[in-house]
Design an enzyme around this catalytic site. Structure first.
Site, PDB file in Angstrom:
ATOM      1  N   CYS A   2       0.860  -1.189   0.000  1.00  0.00           N
ATOM      2  CA  CYS A   2       0.000   0.000   0.000  1.00  0.00           C
ATOM      3  C   CYS A   2       0.898   1.243   0.000  1.00  0.00           C
ATOM      4  O   CYS A   2       1.915   1.296   0.682  1.00  0.00           O
ATOM      5  CB  CYS A   2      -0.929   0.089   1.184  1.00  0.00           C
ATOM      6  SG  CYS A   2      -2.182  -1.187   1.216  1.00  0.00           S
ATOM      7  N   GLY A 105      -0.762  -0.922   6.301  1.00  0.00           N
ATOM      8  CA  GLY A 105      -0.501  -1.769   7.459  1.00  0.00           C
ATOM      9  C   GLY A 105      -1.773  -2.486   7.875  1.00  0.00           C
ATOM     10  O   GLY A 105      -2.735  -2.565   7.115  1.00  0.00           O
ATOM     11  N   GLU A 487      18.289 -17.441  -5.736  1.00  0.00           N
ATOM     12  CA  GLU A 487      17.884 -16.148  -6.275  1.00  0.00           C
ATOM     13  C   GLU A 487      17.408 -16.281  -7.731  1.00  0.00           C
ATOM     14  O   GLU A 487      16.417 -15.639  -8.115  1.00  0.00           O
ATOM     15  CB  GLU A 487      19.053 -15.151  -6.155  1.00  0.00           C
ATOM     16  CG  GLU A 487      18.785 -13.759  -6.692  1.00  0.00           C
ATOM     17  CD  GLU A 487      17.604 -13.033  -6.045  1.00  0.00           C
ATOM     18  OE1 GLU A 487      17.093 -13.483  -5.007  1.00  0.00           O
ATOM     19  OE2 GLU A 487      17.180 -12.012  -6.606  1.00  0.00           O
ATOM     20  N   LYS A 491      13.655 -15.138  -8.831  1.00  0.00           N
ATOM     21  CA  LYS A 491      13.392 -14.159  -9.886  1.00  0.00           C
ATOM     22  C   LYS A 491      12.412 -14.729 -10.908  1.00  0.00           C
ATOM     23  O   LYS A 491      11.474 -14.057 -11.316  1.00  0.00           O
ATOM     24  CB  LYS A 491      14.692 -13.734 -10.607  1.00  0.00           C
ATOM     25  CG  LYS A 491      15.596 -12.786  -9.846  1.00  0.00           C
ATOM     26  CD  LYS A 491      15.128 -11.346  -9.792  1.00  0.00           C
ATOM     27  CE  LYS A 491      14.336 -11.059  -8.561  1.00  0.00           C
ATOM     28  NZ  LYS A 491      14.962 -10.923  -7.302  1.00  0.00           N
ATOM     29  N   GLU A 494       8.888 -15.033  -9.430  1.00  0.00           N
ATOM     30  CA  GLU A 494       8.255 -13.743  -9.145  1.00  0.00           C
ATOM     31  C   GLU A 494       7.630 -13.101 -10.369  1.00  0.00           C
ATOM     32  O   GLU A 494       6.567 -12.516 -10.279  1.00  0.00           O
ATOM     33  CB  GLU A 494       9.300 -12.748  -8.615  1.00  0.00           C
ATOM     34  CG  GLU A 494       9.620 -12.887  -7.166  1.00  0.00           C
ATOM     35  CD  GLU A 494      10.520 -11.753  -6.704  1.00  0.00           C
ATOM     36  OE1 GLU A 494      11.602 -11.561  -7.283  1.00  0.00           O
ATOM     37  OE2 GLU A 494      10.139 -11.047  -5.769  1.00  0.00           O
ATOM     38  N   LYS A 609       6.396  -4.255  -3.511  1.00  0.00           N
ATOM     39  CA  LYS A 609       7.834  -4.052  -3.358  1.00  0.00           C
ATOM     40  C   LYS A 609       8.244  -4.069  -1.883  1.00  0.00           C
ATOM     41  O   LYS A 609       9.256  -4.651  -1.520  1.00  0.00           O
ATOM     42  CB  LYS A 609       8.208  -2.705  -3.999  1.00  0.00           C
ATOM     43  CG  LYS A 609       9.672  -2.330  -3.876  1.00  0.00           C
ATOM     44  CD  LYS A 609      10.479  -3.000  -4.941  1.00  0.00           C
ATOM     45  CE  LYS A 609      11.953  -2.676  -4.848  1.00  0.00           C
ATOM     46  NZ  LYS A 609      12.743  -3.754  -5.454  1.00  0.00           N
TER      47      LYS A 609
HETATM   48  C1  AGP Z   1      12.726  -9.473  -4.340  1.00  0.00           C
HETATM   49  O1  AGP Z   1      12.691  -9.619  -5.703  1.00  0.00           O
HETATM   50  C2  AGP Z   1      11.404  -9.494  -3.695  1.00  0.00           C
HETATM   51  N1  AGP Z   1      10.596  -8.433  -4.151  1.00  0.00           N
HETATM   52  C3  AGP Z   1      11.382  -9.733  -2.206  1.00  0.00           C
HETATM   53  O2  AGP Z   1      11.802 -11.037  -1.977  1.00  0.00           O
HETATM   54  C4  AGP Z   1      12.217  -8.793  -1.327  1.00  0.00           C
HETATM   55  O3  AGP Z   1      13.573  -9.049  -1.498  1.00  0.00           O
HETATM   56  C5  AGP Z   1      11.818  -8.978   0.141  1.00  0.00           C
HETATM   57  O4  AGP Z   1      10.465  -8.656   0.292  1.00  0.00           O
HETATM   58  C6  AGP Z   1      12.671  -8.170   1.096  1.00  0.00           C
HETATM   59  O5  AGP Z   1      12.542  -6.805   0.874  1.00  0.00           O
HETATM   60  P1  AGP Z   1      13.574  -5.786   1.530  1.00  0.00           P
HETATM   61  O6  AGP Z   1      14.893  -6.066   0.931  1.00  0.00           O
HETATM   62  O7  AGP Z   1      13.045  -4.424   1.183  1.00  0.00           O
HETATM   63  O8  AGP Z   1      13.571  -6.031   2.999  1.00  0.00           O
END
Ligand code: AGP
Length: 614
Positions: A2, A105, A487, A491, A494, A609
């Protein structure tokens, strides 16, 4: 998770809100909405649901109907309580439509609060937890409180991490915000005030930025901004410097943010490494309350992180243990605080996070502090909650990352953690200063090797086309190749939604090998480590099951690929630095696969994100 934006002052306009929401869209895109306090004296609300199209609809609606405004609030949603429908889209109003709220939140005790309000005759028009806040504020205002007093009183009744901004028709131009372990930043251009979940949302508007403290109420209006604690004792606003440029938060000619950010990796790493050593070669942290002697007394390192940041932390575990002989524990943040971690004042807890706001990692950091540990945040957002909470901070200087799938911040995190590993080795005397200098030299050459790896862009596009019909992918590696494999799989999952699993190559035979057949493609992280030969033996196990193999290796090993197999050659570097180079083809493979399937790589479904809920 959000996104919130709010504006008041001379330059308040609906366009400030909608353009800010476009920049916040990476935080959620289930629905969007604005409420503006117009010069007619009332509220006008515009909302739209429908995924990434909602903002476009909102732009047309709101921009066409709204003229001059006193103030406004806007929201882009990542649904938690209630489906992503129009009725559940923010902003939400109270019974009399005199209070409007945008919220990020979760109100954990919202059921009890809602029952209490329903019993008093309040009528709800959404399934969200957010709406209880509007009704609670309505009650306070009816009792004679100002909006600021109402927010302070209501904040103490709610449990959970959150930030929200409210407006009332009875106080034109006044906005009141509250923050608790969820992001919120304040900015001004001298004529207007802006509140937002993240800096990029107001980067083109504000010239001065201020921290908003947890458990504090922020009142912004025509006369300026004031902050107070929940007993309404004023607290001074603290300014902070933002070096990000507007251009860094734009696509700048690329098709999307993800491809731009993939190509920004060498620069992001260079910036992260630049100017970090002082005259006696010690690492200069961005913020620190502990010195080298205290660092030398550390007898254990604990790394906490989520997702891609966790994979960077995993690489660091190998490096720290190798160079310092310190034991390193690594934990997924959401597990850490619920499993009685063994941490004391000689433990260094390192929180790794791009955003510095991920609630699970933030909560783990709080827990570590409660347990008396020394804490260090490795994060990308200056002034983020983790950066403000930790005893020390090592910033990655990757610039704003907008694509939901982390790329440049991942490799910058590994670079930052390598510097930390070398510093720990130096203060503990496990590496001679010359050895540290030599390794630093090699680390600083990594961006140039990344540039080489980026030249594989078309090769990976071809590979993605070749495997476009495949529905199952596996990624295997050993030693630091294992986090790279994880990783690579993350990727691909995702952004292309294809089943993809990462495994330690040596573990295949203990179960996962049962899944291998001629319909699977197995990516092998086969760059040179001391386990290279063992890894190649694991590749034989894969070949024997008929699966197709793609080798990511150093050019000297091109010969290990069999006829018909794909070999992607990446520069050979120090094995502990290799993940920063080896991950690049995997990012590019995921990118091209997802684009080939017609997906929006910047806005993968169901993801946000910054995850600010537990
Ligand atoms: C990464 O591609 C993801 N969007 C996700 O796993 C991300 O790394 C995770 O939510 C942690 O986020 P942060 O690094 O902002 O703590």
């Amino acid at each position: 998770m959000c996104g919130i934006i709010a504006v008041t002052g001379k330059r308040a306009s609906v366009e400030v809100l909608t353009s800010g929401l476009h920049r916040l869209e990476y935080r959620g895109y289930d629905s969007a909405g604005v409420v503006v306090h117009d010069r007619g004296g009332g509220f006008s609300r515009y909302r739209a649901a429908g995924g990434t199209k909602s903002l476009v609809t909102l732009d047309k609606e709101a921009s066409a109907h709204v003229g001059e405004i006193y103030a406004g609030i806007g929201h882009t949603r990542w649904a938690t309580h209630g489906a992503p429908t129009l009725f559940n889209a923010h902003p939400h109003l109270d019974c009399n439509e005199r209070v409007a709220i945008v919220h990020n939140g979760i109100v954990e005790n919202y059921r009890a609060l809602k029952e209490e309000l329903l019993a008093k005759g309040h009528v709800f028009s959404s399934e969200t937890d957010t709406e209880v806040i509007a009704h609670l504020i309505e009650v306070e205002l009816r009792g004679g409180a100002t909006l600021t007093q109402a927010v302070a009183s209501v904040a103490s009744r709610m449990r959970g991490a959150m930030s929200f901004v409210v407006a009332s028709v009875d106080e034109p131009g006044v906005l009141v915000g509250f923050k608790r372990m969820a992001p919120m930043v304040l900015g001004t251009d001298g004529e207007s005030w802006f509140l937002a979940s993240d800096i990029p949302a107001i980067l083109d508007r504000a010239s001065t930025f201020f921290h908003v403290d947890d458990e504090h109420v922020l009142t912004v209006g025509p006369d300026g901004a004031t902050m107070a604690d929940l007993s309404l004792t004023p607290v001074p606003l603290v300014e902070f410097h933002v070096s990000w440029t507007l251009e860094s938060a734009e696509r700048s000619g690329f098709d999307d943010f993800m491809s731009k950010e993939i190509f920004e990796q060498p620069a992001a790493l260079r910036d992260t490494l630049a100017g970090r050593l002082d005259a006696d070669r010690s690492l200069m942290l961005d913020v620190t309350t502990f010195d080298a002697d205290e660092l030398a007394r550390i007898n254990k390192v604990f790394i906490v992180a989520c997702g891609t940041s966790y994979h960077a932390g995993m690489v660091a575990k190998y490096a720290i243990e190798h160079w310092t002989k310190l034991p390193v524990e690594l934990d997924i943040s959401s597990e850490f605080r619920y499993r009685d971690p063994v941490v004391d004042e000689r433990t260094l807890v390192v929180a790794v996070s791009q955003s510095g706001e991920t609630l699970d990692t933030l909560a783990a950091l709080h827990e570590a502090k409660n347990l008396g540990a020394q804490t260090l945040a490795v994060c990308n957002v200056v002034g983020s909650s983790m950066a403000r909470l930790a005893d020390a901070v090592l910033y990655t200087r990757a610039g704003p990352e907008v694509g939901v799938a982390a790329t440049k911040t991942h490799t910058a995190q590994i670079g930052a953690l390598m510097m930390l590993a070398l510093e720990l080795a130096r203060v503990r005397g496990y590496l001679y200063p010359q050895e540290v200098a030599e390794l630093y030299g090699q680390l600083q050459e990594i961006p140039a090797h990344m540039d080489e790896a980026l030249k594989l862009w078309d090769t990976l596009a071809d590979l993605a086309r070749k495997h476009s019909g495949i529905s199952r992918f596996y990624f295997i590696g050993r030693h630091v190749g294992y986090p790279v494999a994880l990783e690579g799989a993350l990727k691909l999952k995702e952004i292309s939604y294809l089943p993809a699993e990462g495994y330690p190559a040596g573990e295949l035979k203990h179960g996962p090998i049962a899944m291998l057949d001629e319909n699977a493609v197995v990516f092998v992280i086969a760059t040179r480590t001391r386990l290279h030969e063992k890894l190649l033996a694991n590749v034989e196990e894969v070949r024997a099951r008929g699966s197709e193999v793609v080798l990511i290796g150093n050019p000297i090993d091109a010969g290990v690929a069999r006829a018909g197999e794909s070999f992607v050659g990446v520069p050979q570097v120090h094995p502990l630095f290799a993940p920063m180079v080896d991950v690049i083809p995997l990012q590019m493979f995921a990118y091209h696969t997802a684009r080939g399937m017609g997906y929006d790589v910047d806005r993968p479904r169901n993801l946000a994100k910054t995850v600010t809920v537990e």
